[in-house]
Design a protein around this motif. Sequence first.
Motif, PDB file in Angstrom:
ATOM      1  N   LYS A  85      25.918  -9.442  98.548  1.00  0.00           N
ATOM      2  CA  LYS A  85      24.538  -9.935  98.572  1.00  0.00           C
ATOM      3  C   LYS A  85      24.400 -11.147  97.647  1.00  0.00           C
ATOM      4  O   LYS A  85      24.952 -11.172  96.545  1.00  0.00           O
ATOM      5  CB  LYS A  85      23.569  -8.844  98.110  1.00  0.00           C
ATOM      6  CG  LYS A  85      23.498  -7.637  99.024  1.00  0.00           C
ATOM      7  CD  LYS A  85      22.528  -6.593  98.488  1.00  0.00           C
ATOM      8  CE  LYS A  85      22.481  -5.362  99.390  1.00  0.00           C
ATOM      9  NZ  LYS A  85      21.582  -4.305  98.852  1.00  0.00           N
ATOM     10  N   ASN A 105      28.063  -7.056  94.862  1.00  0.00           N
ATOM     11  CA  ASN A 105      28.773  -6.415  95.964  1.00  0.00           C
ATOM     12  C   ASN A 105      28.784  -4.905  95.776  1.00  0.00           C
ATOM     13  O   ASN A 105      28.215  -4.367  94.814  1.00  0.00           O
ATOM     14  CB  ASN A 105      30.194  -6.983  96.108  1.00  0.00           C
ATOM     15  CG  ASN A 105      31.102  -6.616  94.954  1.00  0.00           C
ATOM     16  OD1 ASN A 105      30.742  -5.849  94.065  1.00  0.00           O
ATOM     17  ND2 ASN A 105      32.304  -7.165  94.958  1.00  0.00           N
ATOM     18  N   ASN A 132      21.176 -13.514  96.197  1.00  0.00           N
ATOM     19  CA  ASN A 132      19.719 -13.662  96.122  1.00  0.00           C
ATOM     20  C   ASN A 132      19.388 -14.868  95.258  1.00  0.00           C
ATOM     21  O   ASN A 132      19.902 -15.010  94.141  1.00  0.00           O
ATOM     22  CB  ASN A 132      19.082 -12.408  95.521  1.00  0.00           C
ATOM     23  CG  ASN A 132      17.566 -12.434  95.631  1.00  0.00           C
ATOM     24  OD1 ASN A 132      17.015 -12.207  96.706  1.00  0.00           O
ATOM     25  ND2 ASN A 132      16.883 -12.728  94.529  1.00  0.00           N
ATOM     26  N   ILE A 147      24.569 -10.488 103.038  1.00  0.00           N
ATOM     27  CA  ILE A 147      23.107 -10.598 103.008  1.00  0.00           C
ATOM     28  C   ILE A 147      22.713 -11.687 102.019  1.00  0.00           C
ATOM     29  O   ILE A 147      23.129 -11.662 100.851  1.00  0.00           O
ATOM     30  CB  ILE A 147      22.466  -9.259 102.575  1.00  0.00           C
ATOM     31  CG1 ILE A 147      22.955  -8.130 103.493  1.00  0.00           C
ATOM     32  CG2 ILE A 147      20.954  -9.348 102.583  1.00  0.00           C
ATOM     33  CD1 ILE A 147      22.868  -6.770 102.871  1.00  0.00           C
ATOM     34  N   MET A 148      21.922 -12.649 102.491  1.00  0.00           N
ATOM     35  CA  MET A 148      21.379 -13.667 101.589  1.00  0.00           C
ATOM     36  C   MET A 148      19.910 -13.870 101.936  1.00  0.00           C
ATOM     37  O   MET A 148      19.560 -14.011 103.103  1.00  0.00           O
ATOM     38  CB  MET A 148      22.141 -14.985 101.702  1.00  0.00           C
ATOM     39  CG  MET A 148      21.670 -16.028 100.686  1.00  0.00           C
ATOM     40  SD  MET A 148      22.774 -17.476 100.548  1.00  0.00           S
ATOM     41  CE  MET A 148      22.410 -18.298 102.092  1.00  0.00           C
ATOM     42  N   ASN A 149      19.063 -13.878 100.935  1.00  0.00           N
ATOM     43  CA  ASN A 149      17.628 -14.009 101.182  1.00  0.00           C
ATOM     44  C   ASN A 149      17.276 -15.419 101.629  1.00  0.00           C
ATOM     45  O   ASN A 149      18.009 -16.381 101.392  1.00  0.00           O
ATOM     46  CB  ASN A 149      16.844 -13.663  99.916  1.00  0.00           C
ATOM     47  CG  ASN A 149      17.040 -14.708  98.811  1.00  0.00           C
ATOM     48  OD1 ASN A 149      18.163 -15.115  98.517  1.00  0.00           O
ATOM     49  ND2 ASN A 149      15.957 -15.131  98.187  1.00  0.00           N
ATOM     50  N   CYS A 200      24.580 -12.615  92.445  1.00  0.00           N
ATOM     51  CA  CYS A 200      25.676 -12.364  93.380  1.00  0.00           C
ATOM     52  C   CYS A 200      26.243 -10.976  93.108  1.00  0.00           C
ATOM     53  O   CYS A 200      26.727 -10.709  91.994  1.00  0.00           O
ATOM     54  CB  CYS A 200      26.776 -13.403  93.206  1.00  0.00           C
ATOM     55  SG  CYS A 200      26.224 -15.111  93.391  1.00  0.00           S
ATOM     56  N   TRP A 210      29.763  -4.566 101.292  1.00  0.00           N
ATOM     57  CA  TRP A 210      28.695  -5.548 101.418  1.00  0.00           C
ATOM     58  C   TRP A 210      28.726  -6.537 100.260  1.00  0.00           C
ATOM     59  O   TRP A 210      29.216  -6.235  99.169  1.00  0.00           O
ATOM     60  CB  TRP A 210      27.317  -4.894 101.531  1.00  0.00           C
ATOM     61  CG  TRP A 210      26.945  -3.911 100.438  1.00  0.00           C
ATOM     62  CD1 TRP A 210      27.015  -2.550 100.510  1.00  0.00           C
ATOM     63  CD2 TRP A 210      26.443  -4.217  99.130  1.00  0.00           C
ATOM     64  NE1 TRP A 210      26.591  -1.975  99.334  1.00  0.00           N
ATOM     65  CE2 TRP A 210      26.230  -2.981  98.468  1.00  0.00           C
ATOM     66  CE3 TRP A 210      26.155  -5.388  98.447  1.00  0.00           C
ATOM     67  CZ2 TRP A 210      25.745  -2.901  97.162  1.00  0.00           C
ATOM     68  CZ3 TRP A 210      25.676  -5.317  97.137  1.00  0.00           C
ATOM     69  CH2 TRP A 210      25.471  -4.088  96.520  1.00  0.00           C
TER      70      TRP A 210
END
Length: 409
Positions: free
Chosen positions: A323, A341, A325, A283-285, A339, A321
């Motif tokens: 991520k 997880n 942002n 997931i990256m914004n 960063c 997961w």
Amino acid sequence: MSLQDVDLEQKRLRELYSFKLLDTPQDAELDEITKMASSLCETPIALISLIDQNRQWFKSKIGLEISETSRDVSFCEKAISDDEIFIVKNAIQDERFKNNPLVLNEPHIRFYAGYPLKTEKGYNLGTLCVIDKKERVLNENQINILKILSKNVVNYFELNKKKNEIDEAFKSLLKNQKLSLIANLSSRMTHDISNPLSIILNITKLMEDKIDNEEEIDIEEFKNFSSKIEKASLRIADSIRTMRLFSQRSEKESYKISYFKELIKNVIILFQKKMQENSIDFIMNEFPDFVISCKPMSLAHAFYNIILNLYDEVLNLEEKWIKINVEMNSESKNMTITCSNSSKGISEEIIDNIINNSFYLNEVIYLNLFGIYTAKKIIEEHSGQFLYDKNSINNKYIIIVPCNHKTGH
């Protein structure tokens, strides 16, 4: 030949030589494609011909003993001047070829059909051609199949060229950085290269079986296979570009104005396939692009190390997961990249030692955290901060780097 034609021919030859194909051993996969062209077009001879400066050389050949001829008697020389199929129904009745020694003597060419092997850059390296000693006509289905097979030959050339580029980039990495990054990056790239090469091998084997069993060949099936190979080639091209980025990293790298979104995208490309295969949610914004003054290869290397660490930590977990942002503080002109997880994090003592540079090197290497330490040093070299959120229940790194301004790029 005009100056423009001379210039074009020089560029075409440079492109040919960049593939490093001339005078190389026979290739079983290419021989299968040539055999398929011969069988489907019902001709005794089929060739993959490459047009050198003064000769044509056969990378693959069915039904012909010689390995090359002079360029001035080559049918393929005429075929590469266009992007469509070049057909001679009966050479002995064709003014251009009736006195050609390949017509008057062995192999006594009468029929010729060749499709140019056009590269991604638009240069015709040679042809996939079929030849007969008697006059004949190809039907529409045979012409379409010859076109598709020629594209598969070029795809195979391109993939092997990219594989060679990986090998060269890997040697450069090995020379400049003797870290675990090398083995990880190389194995990922080798895995991505092997898949499309396997696709080509499987396709040719499947088609060969159909020919041997005298099954009908579906042109749409051919087109579908060709499309799959082209998509795989594009995926590898992205990976190659990123591999070059890492191989160029050095201590003498200078600061440049770079687009951060492109930089981080080049790093993520290396992990996308692996994360999908291992069911890791990434997931990256969405964020506006920013211009940043940095050493782009070094900064990309830092983020590669961070994401690699996050990836390895979640690989064997049930909940997986990662991520990322990205936020911009308009007042401070700093960019914050978080960063994280799904793992439960690193022990406070170990992370304190890394943040404060008070650790034993063998301890960090043993815990697979040398990449994190390397990333921290690169971030600090860019006047940034490398932080660890001890209050988070999950593993979370916070990177703060100064940047310039938002751009419409």
